[in-house]
Design a protein around this motif. Structure first.
Motif: not given
Length: 439
Positions: A226-227, A229, A231, A260, A262-263, A267
């Motif tokens: 996830p860091r 990207n 996914w 995902q 939460d991200q 954003e």
């Protein structure tokens, strides 16, 4: 002879094995003692002493012959698995505590050069290569799972990017799934000591190994990917993993979806905050433009009013001081004539209707008008000088010429005589005018 030779060889082998076991035992006890000492120093927050104590255990010895390519791993590589994991974990924990220090505190404790070297080694991911090279003889798959977890954790906390973590974890997972086809360990004692017992059949022989592998998958799929990207790749890796059962796979997928979401929410909030900030900046700019326009309009009106007041004052001054009023015939008729009897005063005729009597301006108003006229004259002169500076030069030349001319005594006397003669003529003419007026 053959029987005696066999007995001698057997006794030699047994003595050699006993000596090796005693040397291994003494080395293990030394490593354990050093580890306890370094742990005590770390718990008392004496980080420089703790680091200097644990470094000899993880640093490879210098080769006896520098020209050869022979390489001996660090002393900790010959220890038992539990001791090896404890030593490497303590080393990584000390490094993590060092990087959490303030910059000034770290430079004061270790020195500027050493402090920057330690920070760079961890933040750039070189610590992983150091552990594999010095402790596991450059065999990626032989690294203990607990050490891999500690390495990934410290990189998650302090690395600039997670690209190194992703590459190293992928190499480790691929090497752990690959069977070890090297049979040199059957013929060399050093190879048997370097080979990790947990890697014989993929690293998941015991529940502890399985839990460690699951923890590594968790770090890889729920933190590292996830860091970066990744996914979709994380979702596919979890779905196709043979280590996870259905329950754990579902938990991993839910956790990944939650991360995902939460991200995406973060954003979205960041985008909304950025739009609000841009809107506030836009409103501030419009307000500043409006205030500037109002100030310019107010200043323009003030200048117009001041210009109008100057023009009105100039017009009033010209009307008051520029025209002389002639004596009225009635006043001349009322003058007494010699020899004529005085007449009785007549009543003044009534003032005509429709004409307002204007009071003469006061002394203060006249002084103000004179001041405004002088100021307007000075402004006009300064404007003319700015437009044509040669006028000023000619004026200065004229004044200097007058001064030079009047500096001569003969010219002063001549001018005085001319002025005296002119004044006498003016005085006699005025006297004759007074006599004529009287007559």
């Amino acid at each position: 002879m053959s029987t005696s030779s066999s007995r001698i060889m057997a006794s030699s082998i047994s003595s050699l094995s006993s000596s090796l076991s005693s040397a291994r035992h003494s080395s293990s006890s030394h490593i354990t003692k050093t580890y306890r000492q370094a742990s005590t120093l770390f718990l008392t927050r004496r980080l420089p002493e703790a680091l200097s104590t644990v470094l000899p255990l993880i640093t490879p010895p210098a080769p006896e012959d520098p020209s050869t390519d022979a390489f001996d791993p660090a002393p900790v590589a010959r220890a038992s698995r539990s001791t090896r994991i404890k030593v490497w974990s303590l080393y990584l924990t000390v490094l993590n505590a060092i990087l959490e220090l303030d910059s000034d505190e770290g430079k004061q404790a270790f020195g500027t050069h050493e402090w920057r070297t330690l920070c760079t080694k961890v933040r750039d991911g070189h610590i992983w290569e150091e552990v594999v090279h010095d402790g596991y003889h450059d065999i990626e798959g032989n690294v203990d799972a607990d050490v891999v977890i500690n390495l990934a954790t410290i990189l998650l906390a302090h690395a600039k990017t997670q690209a190194v973590s992703q590459k190293r974890l992928e190499n480790y997972l691929a090497a752990a799934r690959t069977p070890n086809l090297d049979i040199s360990d059957r013929f060399g004692e050093s190879s048997r000591r370097l080979r990790s017992p947990a890697k014989a059949s993929g690293g998941a022989d015991t529940p502890r190994d399985l839990n460690a592998r699951v923890k590594i998958l968790e770090i890889y799929t729920l933190h590292v990917l996830p860091r970066n990207n990744e996914w979709e790749y994380a979702h596919e890796f979890i779905s196709m993993s043979a280590v996870l059962d259905d329950e754990r796979r579902e938990a991993f997928l839910q956790a990944l979806q939650s991360l995902q979401d939460d991200q995406l929410d973060a954003e979205k909030r960041e985008h909304e905050e950025r739009e609000q900030q841009e809107e506030r900046i836009r409103r501030d700019i419009e307000e500043a433009r409006r205030l500037r326009a109002e100030n310019e309009e107010r200043e323009r009106k003030r200048l117009e009013e001041e210009r109008a007041r100057r023009q009105a004052a100039s017009t009033t001054t010209e009307g008051d001081y520029g025209v002389e009023t002639a004596p009225s015939p009635s006043s001349a008729a009322r003058r007494p004539v010699p020899g004529q009897p005085k007449s009785t005063p007549r009543s003044m005729p009534p003032a005509r209707k429709g004409k307002a009597v204007v009071a003469p301006p006061s002394l203060g108003k006249r002084a103000t008008m004179v001041f405004h006229n002088l100021r307007a004259l000075v402004d006009q002169m300064s404007a003319s000088v700015r437009m044509n500076p040669f006028v000023l030069y000619r004026t200065l030349a004229f004044i200097i010429g007058l001064l030079l001319m009047f500096s001569r005594k003969s010219i002063r006397e001549r001018v005085a005589r001319v002025l005296g003669t002119s004044w006498d003529k003016i005085r006699s003419t005025a006297g004759m005018g007074v006599k004529v007026s009287y007559i």
